[in-house]
Design an enzyme around this catalytic site. Structure first.
Site, PDB file in Angstrom:
ATOM      1  N   GLY A  25       0.773  -1.246   0.000  1.00  0.00           N
ATOM      2  CA  GLY A  25       0.000   0.000   0.000  1.00  0.00           C
ATOM      3  C   GLY A  25       0.798   1.287   0.000  1.00  0.00           C
ATOM      4  CD1 TRP A  67       4.040   2.873  -5.065  1.00  0.00           C
ATOM      5  CD2 TRP A  67       3.048   2.907  -7.073  1.00  0.00           C
ATOM      6  NE1 TRP A  67       5.017   2.719  -6.027  1.00  0.00           N
ATOM      7  CE2 TRP A  67       4.439   2.733  -7.256  1.00  0.00           C
ATOM      8  CE3 TRP A  67       2.219   2.951  -8.192  1.00  0.00           C
ATOM      9  CZ2 TRP A  67       5.013   2.610  -8.531  1.00  0.00           C
ATOM     10  CZ3 TRP A  67       2.785   2.824  -9.455  1.00  0.00           C
ATOM     11  CH2 TRP A  67       4.163   2.664  -9.621  1.00  0.00           C
ATOM     12  CG  ASP A  92      -2.163  -6.670  -4.170  1.00  0.00           C
ATOM     13  OD1 ASP A  92      -1.281  -5.945  -4.654  1.00  0.00           O
ATOM     14  OD2 ASP A  92      -1.986  -7.903  -3.964  1.00  0.00           O
ATOM     15  CG  ASP A 133      -6.225 -12.493 -10.779  1.00  0.00           C
ATOM     16  OD1 ASP A 133      -5.742 -11.568 -11.458  1.00  0.00           O
ATOM     17  OD2 ASP A 133      -5.971 -13.701 -10.971  1.00  0.00           O
ATOM     18  CG  ASP A 162       4.720  -1.110  -8.218  1.00  0.00           C
ATOM     19  OD1 ASP A 162       5.547  -1.307  -9.126  1.00  0.00           O
ATOM     20  OD2 ASP A 162       5.032  -1.054  -7.010  1.00  0.00           O
ATOM     21  CE  LYS A 191       6.627  -3.827 -10.693  1.00  0.00           C
ATOM     22  NZ  LYS A 191       7.421  -3.450  -9.533  1.00  0.00           N
TER      23      LYS A 191
HETATM   24  N1  SAM Z   1       2.865  -0.622  -5.260  1.00  0.00           N
HETATM   25  C1  SAM Z   1       2.872  -1.485  -4.101  1.00  0.00           C
HETATM   26  C2  SAM Z   1       3.273  -0.642  -2.904  1.00  0.00           C
HETATM   27  O1  SAM Z   1       3.770   0.439  -3.125  1.00  0.00           O
HETATM   28  O2  SAM Z   1       3.097  -1.081  -1.775  1.00  0.00           O
HETATM   29  C3  SAM Z   1       3.785  -2.681  -4.294  1.00  0.00           C
HETATM   30  C4  SAM Z   1       3.247  -3.642  -5.293  1.00  0.00           C
HETATM   31  S1  SAM Z   1       4.102  -5.166  -5.290  1.00  0.00           S
HETATM   32  C5  SAM Z   1       5.591  -4.748  -6.089  1.00  0.00           C
HETATM   33  C6  SAM Z   1       3.278  -6.083  -6.519  1.00  0.00           C
HETATM   34  C7  SAM Z   1       1.884  -6.499  -6.125  1.00  0.00           C
HETATM   35  O3  SAM Z   1       1.243  -7.029  -7.295  1.00  0.00           O
HETATM   36  C8  SAM Z   1       1.827  -7.619  -5.084  1.00  0.00           C
HETATM   37  O4  SAM Z   1       1.210  -7.145  -3.917  1.00  0.00           O
HETATM   38  C9  SAM Z   1       0.964  -8.701  -5.751  1.00  0.00           C
HETATM   39  O5  SAM Z   1       0.054  -9.311  -4.868  1.00  0.00           O
HETATM   40  C10 SAM Z   1       0.236  -7.892  -6.807  1.00  0.00           C
HETATM   41  N2  SAM Z   1      -0.307  -8.702  -7.905  1.00  0.00           N
HETATM   42  C11 SAM Z   1       0.367  -9.569  -8.708  1.00  0.00           C
HETATM   43  N3  SAM Z   1      -0.473 -10.138  -9.589  1.00  0.00           N
HETATM   44  C12 SAM Z   1      -1.709  -9.609  -9.340  1.00  0.00           C
HETATM   45  C13 SAM Z   1      -2.998  -9.822  -9.916  1.00  0.00           C
HETATM   46  N4  SAM Z   1      -3.182 -10.683 -10.929  1.00  0.00           N
HETATM   47  N5  SAM Z   1      -4.049  -9.123  -9.428  1.00  0.00           N
HETATM   48  C14 SAM Z   1      -3.872  -8.258  -8.377  1.00  0.00           C
HETATM   49  N6  SAM Z   1      -2.676  -8.031  -7.797  1.00  0.00           N
HETATM   50  C15 SAM Z   1      -1.609  -8.697  -8.269  1.00  0.00           C
END
Ligand code: SAM
Length: 293
Positions: free
Chosen positions: A53, A55, A77, A93, A118, A158
């Site tokens: 969280g 961002w 997420d 998802d 992200d 990203k």
């Molecule tokens: N921007 C976030 C922050 O600042 O705290 C960090 C994000 S982290 C690098 C990547 C996130 O992408 C993870 O929490 C993961 O659960 C989520 N993620 C990956 N695939 C996903 C999907 N299909 N649907 C939702 N979230 C997904």
């Protein structure tokens, strides 16, 4: 990972805890904003793949709150996220239709000024597969974006700069007037991660958003635009963030350990993937384990 491992001596990891951000990623969004002013005049935003969280924290802190009733932040997420004041949370998802619908339902009659994503899959180490899964996340994010973003709005996502990434740039260019690839100073130099900064949302003539993958299934897009090398766009690649900011690969030296007091995480994970293993270890502590070696 011990308290003195390389990751935990990372300068942005520690700075995040000192400044109260849930993750070091906060600095990436802050540095993109510092250079490109993406949060200016934004009141409604969506944070896709938002956990833990940081961002969303940046958005909650920096969005134009002069009219609080106008401000809306929706964070999504796969993982559960601890509550954040002013942020609507959805667990799901983003590649699933039901999640996309839940996000869109928060924007009935309204439009977002900004969508950020992200998202990162759990990397397998097989670069082609990782790059493919990452690009699917980005396309799912783009599809949701086409339903809710206002004309002229911005999308930041990203990307992994792998071999086939220029096709992705061209696909994004179909929906946005300007696409720039940006690398914040806090994003590790050793990582192929960068961010596509897409400005001026302007979908193709006759494009109607639908729940399918917008780039493969939508017949209202003229895909011939993408054929042939000559149509590939040369996408600018820019570093961002103050040049005097810390280098992303910088760590505190080990000799500094005594002078640094480690802090607890700002928001410990709610249900980390390693929780099951930790429980097993605790249970095993109750047994006497005989070794025969
Ligand atoms: N921007 C976030 C922050 O600042 O705290 C960090 C994000 S982290 C690098 C990547 C996130 O992408 C993870 O929490 C993961 O659960 C989520 N993620 C990956 N695939 C996903 C999907 N299909 N649907 C939702 N979230 C997904």
């Amino acid at each position: 990972m011990g308290k003195s491992s390389k990751d935990k001596r990372d300068i942005y990891y520690r700075l995040a805890k000192e400044e109260g951000w849930r993750a070091r990623s906060a600095f990436k969004l802050l540095q993109i904003d510092e250079t490109f002013n993406i949060l200016k005049d934004v009141t409604k935003a969506v944070d896709l793949c938002a956990a833990p969280g940081s961002w969303s924290q940046v958005l909650a802190k920096k969005l134009d709150s002069s009219n609080a009733t106008e401000t809306k932040i929706v964070a999504v997420d796969l993982q559960a996220m601890a509550p954040l004041p002013g942020v609507i949370q959805i667990q799901g998802d983003i590649t699933k239709k039901s999640t996309a619908e839940a996000i869109i339902s928060h924007f009935e009659g309204e439009q977002a000024d900004l969508v950020v994503c992200d998202g990162a899959p759990d990397v397998t180490g097989l670069h082609d597969i990782d790059e493919f899964i990452q690009s699917q996340l980005l396309l799912a994010a783009l599809n949701i974006t086409t339903h809710i973003l206002k004309r002229g709005g911005k999308f930041v996502a990203k990307i992994f700069r792998g071999r086939e990434v220029s096709l992705l740039y061209s696909q994004l260019r179909i929906f946005f007037n300007r696409v720039t690839i940006v690398k914040p100073r806090s994003s590790r130099n050793s990582s192929i991660e960068a961010f596509a900064l897409c400005e001026g949302y302007d979908p193709p003539e006759g494009y109607t958003p639908n729940m399918m993958n917008p780039l493969l299934e939508n017949s209202s897009v003229d895909w011939s635009q993408l054929e042939g090398e000559v149509n590939r766009f040369v996408t600018p690649f820019l570093a961002c963030g103050d040049l005097s900011a810390f280098d992303s690969d910088r760590c505190y030296p080990l000799s500094f350990q005594g002078q640094y007091e480690p802090r607890e995480p700002v928001q410990p994970p709610i249900r980390p993937p390693y929780a099951d293993a930790m429980n097993l270890v605790t249970k095993m502590g109750d047994f006497h384990i005989e070794r025969h070696d």
